[in-house]
Structure formats: structure tokens, C-alpha cells
Design a protein around this motif. Structure first.
Motif, PDB file in Angstrom:
ATOM      1  N   LYS A  61       0.868  -1.171   0.000  1.00 35.59           N
ATOM      2  CA  LYS A  61       0.000   0.000   0.000  1.00 35.59           C
ATOM      3  C   LYS A  61       0.911   1.228   0.000  1.00 35.59           C
ATOM      4  O   LYS A  61       1.734   1.383   0.907  1.00 35.59           O
ATOM      5  CB  LYS A  61      -0.923  -0.013   1.220  1.00 35.59           C
ATOM      6  N   ASP A  96      -6.256  -4.998   8.403  1.00 39.45           N
ATOM      7  CA  ASP A  96      -7.028  -4.354   7.337  1.00 39.45           C
ATOM      8  C   ASP A  96      -7.728  -5.459   6.543  1.00 39.45           C
ATOM      9  O   ASP A  96      -7.056  -6.230   5.841  1.00 39.45           O
ATOM     10  CB  ASP A  96      -6.104  -3.540   6.433  1.00 39.45           C
ATOM     11  N   GLU A  98      -9.241  -5.475   3.828  1.00 42.18           N
ATOM     12  CA  GLU A  98      -8.980  -5.412   2.393  1.00 42.18           C
ATOM     13  C   GLU A  98      -7.646  -6.066   2.049  1.00 42.18           C
ATOM     14  O   GLU A  98      -7.499  -6.684   0.989  1.00 42.18           O
ATOM     15  CB  GLU A  98      -9.010  -3.963   1.906  1.00 42.18           C
ATOM     16  N   SER A 101      -8.208  -9.807   2.258  1.00 44.37           N
ATOM     17  CA  SER A 101      -9.014 -10.231   1.116  1.00 44.37           C
ATOM     18  C   SER A 101      -8.173 -10.307  -0.149  1.00 44.37           C
ATOM     19  O   SER A 101      -8.258 -11.285  -0.910  1.00 44.37           O
ATOM     20  CB  SER A 101     -10.184  -9.267   0.920  1.00 44.37           C
ATOM     21  N   ALA A 102      -7.348  -9.296  -0.378  1.00 45.53           N
ATOM     22  CA  ALA A 102      -6.514  -9.282  -1.583  1.00 45.53           C
ATOM     23  C   ALA A 102      -5.503 -10.426  -1.571  1.00 45.53           C
ATOM     24  O   ALA A 102      -5.274 -11.085  -2.595  1.00 45.53           O
ATOM     25  CB  ALA A 102      -5.797  -7.932  -1.697  1.00 45.53           C
ATOM     26  N   THR A 105      -7.473 -13.832  -2.006  1.00 48.91           N
ATOM     27  CA  THR A 105      -8.009 -13.941  -3.372  1.00 48.91           C
ATOM     28  C   THR A 105      -6.911 -14.354  -4.340  1.00 48.91           C
ATOM     29  O   THR A 105      -7.110 -15.217  -5.208  1.00 48.91           O
ATOM     30  CB  THR A 105      -8.629 -12.602  -3.815  1.00 48.91           C
ATOM     31  N   ASN A 156     -10.001 -12.152  10.578  1.00 49.06           N
ATOM     32  CA  ASN A 156      -9.813 -11.775   9.185  1.00 49.06           C
ATOM     33  C   ASN A 156      -9.747 -12.986   8.255  1.00 49.06           C
ATOM     34  O   ASN A 156     -10.202 -12.912   7.112  1.00 49.06           O
ATOM     35  CB  ASN A 156      -8.539 -10.928   9.038  1.00 49.06           C
ATOM     36  N   GLN A 160     -12.802 -14.599   5.165  1.00 54.28           N
ATOM     37  CA  GLN A 160     -12.553 -15.087   3.807  1.00 54.28           C
ATOM     38  C   GLN A 160     -13.237 -16.425   3.551  1.00 54.28           C
ATOM     39  O   GLN A 160     -13.033 -17.037   2.499  1.00 54.28           O
ATOM     40  CB  GLN A 160     -11.034 -15.228   3.567  1.00 54.28           C
TER      41      GLN A 160
END
Length: 374
Positions: A61, A96, A98, A101-102, A105, A156, A160
Motif C-alpha cells: 500500500k 485491514d 482489504e 481479502s486481496a 483472493t 480476518n 474469507q
């Protein structure tokens, strides 16, 4: 914006290995693993690479690494559980959703492309290496070759779509608290007449390591997620144990001169490397050798123990385990080992859990293995 970058070269791998040290910088229980050891683990020098195919990624990030993950396919696991299995591991990230998730995935897409439809983990890189996600016991440092973690990881990961597969336990006991009740002592004395407990023979170290491997593979074959150790893996482990473990902390039990069980007590190397910040050079190696050979380490871990399958459900099987644990008591006193961790123990292994709790062991860390159907 979160960017997921595949680990492709040495520079990427260095960033992957280094990330946890920045993430856990403020955690007093974090012990940075030796960078050299992690680099070799994630290379062809790891004998597991003969049957494990893996890929690693980092999440960034604004150009800064904020997470990491691996995905892997183990051909030995697939031989036992089907060609549609896969695993994830080495998950670390900031808090986080996100980022998690990233990372997942991306890892799941890679696993799907490798034919996986069932995922389990975390493993680094398979169940015979570092396994599980810490869910209880964040207030104490991890023992050697055991994972650490953040309290928010579990939630977290569950977001997922992952659910509990099975839990693993680590037991802690002080050497002076190790005790055997009169009833246990009577049982041990009866079985002691039939069983010989001996130290490993360093002159036949390679052969002895393969005896331990055969016992382990026999004793663990019906356990959750079992994958057998290969000869190469156990031989490589043996070279490490030869350097780290005194002869009188590896014992083999025999019945009629036939090996039937074993135990390994390993000095807790994490105690020796806690202040090295992952570096052996320029002076870390000297500190490590001094602490291993001279100043001493006060804690230990039992990372390996096994009883042949044919004895596990017999009357004497649990007693053999007790005799092996008893055998470590005097060597631990000799080497000034004050406390030890027994890990890991499957939550379903009620026999071993009962034994440990009856002789003074306390479950103090709790790890979880997750599953997901793609």
C-alpha cells in the motif's frame, strides 16, 4: 489501493522474509527468526521442495509492504487426500480486511489454477513444518519452530470463508513440577521390565534418524492431515539435531531389541536468538554458539515424539510415552533446563493430553488449522 506482487527474485524474497520484523516491532513476545534459516527454508535447500510447489506474494500500500502469504501444493498430501488439495501459509498482515481479502483472493486463484478445490492451512510449508494460527497465548514468546501471530488474524481469515479444521495445543511444564502419581509409577515399573530406554547412538546417527522416521510415520499415519516424512527430510533434520541437541536428549524405546517409540528434547533456540534481530553476522553466530555450548539455555521443546501404531491402543503404549518423558528429566537437570514445551498436540489426541495433564503439563498456547472449499 492495494497492490499484490508475486515474489520473483532474491530482492522480493528478502522483503517477504523481513516484513514480520516490522509488523511485530512493538510486540515484546516477537522473536525474529534467523534470516539465513528462513531464506534456506524458502529455497531448494529445503528437502520439502522435492514434493512441494509453492508461490509467495506481498501486499503493498503506497509502496510499503503491508502483508504476505504463500500458497502451496504438496504432491505427497495429494497422494493421500486427493488431487484437489492445496494449502496456504506464512500469513502476516496489518489489521485491514482489504489486505487479507486481496492476499487470499490471489493465493486461492493460484491454487485453483493448480487444480485445488480444498484448501487448508496455515502451513509453512507443510504440516511437518510450522503449522497453525495462534489463537490463544499471545502473551508469551513462541518456542523454536512454532508460529507467533496477531489476535486479529483469526477473524480476518474467517471473513474469507475459512472455518476450523482442527486445533493444536502446546503444553508447558516446569521440570520441578513433573511428577508421577503412585498409580502411574506402578504402571511404569511394570512396563519398565519389558521396555529398554536408550540414548541415540551418535556413531550410527544416520541410521538412527531413519529409525525415528519409521516410528513417526507409523505412529502419526492416521492423524489429521498426516503427510509422511521423506528420508531426505529426516536426514536433513538429523543434521540440525546433531548440532543442536545433546545425545542424552534423544531417546529410543525398544521391546525385544526392536525400536517402538522415541522422543526428542530440543533446547529452545528461540531463547538463544531473541536479541540477534535475525542476523548471524557479524557477531550473532558467536553469541549463538556461546549460548548453546557455554552459557546454556533454560527452556526446551519436545518437537518430535512417536509410538508405533501397533502399540498406541495397547495397554503399554501410553506407559511407554511416560517412560520416555521420564527419561528426559535427569538430562534436563544436567543441562539446567528449567521448563519445556510439548508441542504440538492435536486437540483430538485425548490420550496424550490426559498423560501430560496428569504429570503436570498445562495447555498454554492454542493454534488453529483452517479449511475452505473453493
Amino acid at each position: 489501493m492495494i497492490h499484490i506482487e508475486k515474489v520473483m527474485n532474491k530482492h522480493d524474497l528478502n522483503a517477504f522474509i523481513s516484513f514480520p520484523s516490522s509488523l511485530y516491532r512493538a510486540d515484546p513476545c516477537w522473536i525474529p527468526p534467523l534470516f539465513l534459516e528462513r531464506a534456506e527454508h524458502l529455497s531448494e535447500k529445503n528437502p520439502g521442495s522435492e514434493h512441494i510447489k509453492w508461490q509467495a506474494w506481498v501486499a503493498k500500500k503506497e509502496g510499503v509492504v503491508v502483508g504476505r502469504i504463500t500458497a502451496q501444493v504438496d504432491s505427497l498430501h495429494r497422494q493421500l487426500y486427493g488431487e484437489d488439495t492445496g494449502h496456504f501459509g506464512m500469513i502476516d498482515a496489518i489489521d485491514d480486511p482489504e489486505v487479507f481479502s486481496a492476499l487470499f483472493t490471489t493465493a486461492e486463484a493460484w491454487l485453483k489454477s493448480s487444480g485445488a478445490r480444498k484448501i487448508s492451512g496455515p502451513f509453512s510449508l507443510n504440516i511437518n513444518q510450522e503449522s497453525g494460527l495462534l489463537i490463544e497465548g499471545f502473551d508469551t514468546p513462541p518456542c523454536a519452530l512454532m508460529p507467533h501471530g496477531k489476535p486479529y488474524y483469526g477473524l480476518n481469515i474467517e471473513r474469507q470463508g475459512y472455518t476450523k479444521g482442527i486445533d493444536l495445543l502446546a503444553y508447558w511444564m516446569r521440570r520441578t513440577d513433573l511428577s508421577f502419581s503412585p498409580s502411574l509409577t506402578r504402571l511404569m515399573d511394570q512396563v519398565r521390565k519389558k521396555v529398554t530406554i536408550r540414548c541415540i547412538d551418535r556413531k550410527r546417527f544416520t541410521e538412527e534418524m531413519q529409525i525415528l522416521r519409521e516410528i513417526f510415520n507409523s505412529g502419526w499415519q492416521h492423524n489429521w492431515g498426516f503427510v509422511p516424512f521423506t528420508e531426505h527430510e529426516f536426514a536433513t533434520m538429523g543434521e540440525q539435531l546433531k548440532f543442536l541437541v545433546p545425545d542424552d536428549m534423544i531417546y529410543i524405546a525398544e521391546i525385544d531389541s526392536t525400536p517402538c517409540a522415541f522422543i526428542v528434547g530440543m533446547p529452545n533456540i528461540n531463547e538463544a536468538i531473541a536479541d540477534l534481530n535475525g542476523r548471524l553476522f557479524p557477531f550473532g553466530w558467536a553469541k549463538l554458539l556461546w549460548r548453546l555450548k557455554v552459557s546454556g539455555i533454560r527452556t526446551a521443546r519436545v518437537p518430535l515424539m512417536g509410538v508405533r501404531q501397533e502399540y498406541q491402543f495397547s495397554r503399554i503404549g501410553p506407559v511407554i510415552a511416560l517412560l520416555l518423558i521420564e527419561a528426559l528429566r535427569d538430562p534436563f537437570a544436567k543441562h539446567q533446563i528449567d521448563a519445556l514445551e510439548m508441542s504440538w498436540i492435536l486437540e483430538s489426541n485425548t490420550g496424550m493430553r490426559t498423560i501430560l495433564e496428569r504429570i503436570g503439563g498445562v495447555p498454554y498456547k492454542h493454534y488453529r488449522l483452517y479449511e475452505k472449499q473453493l
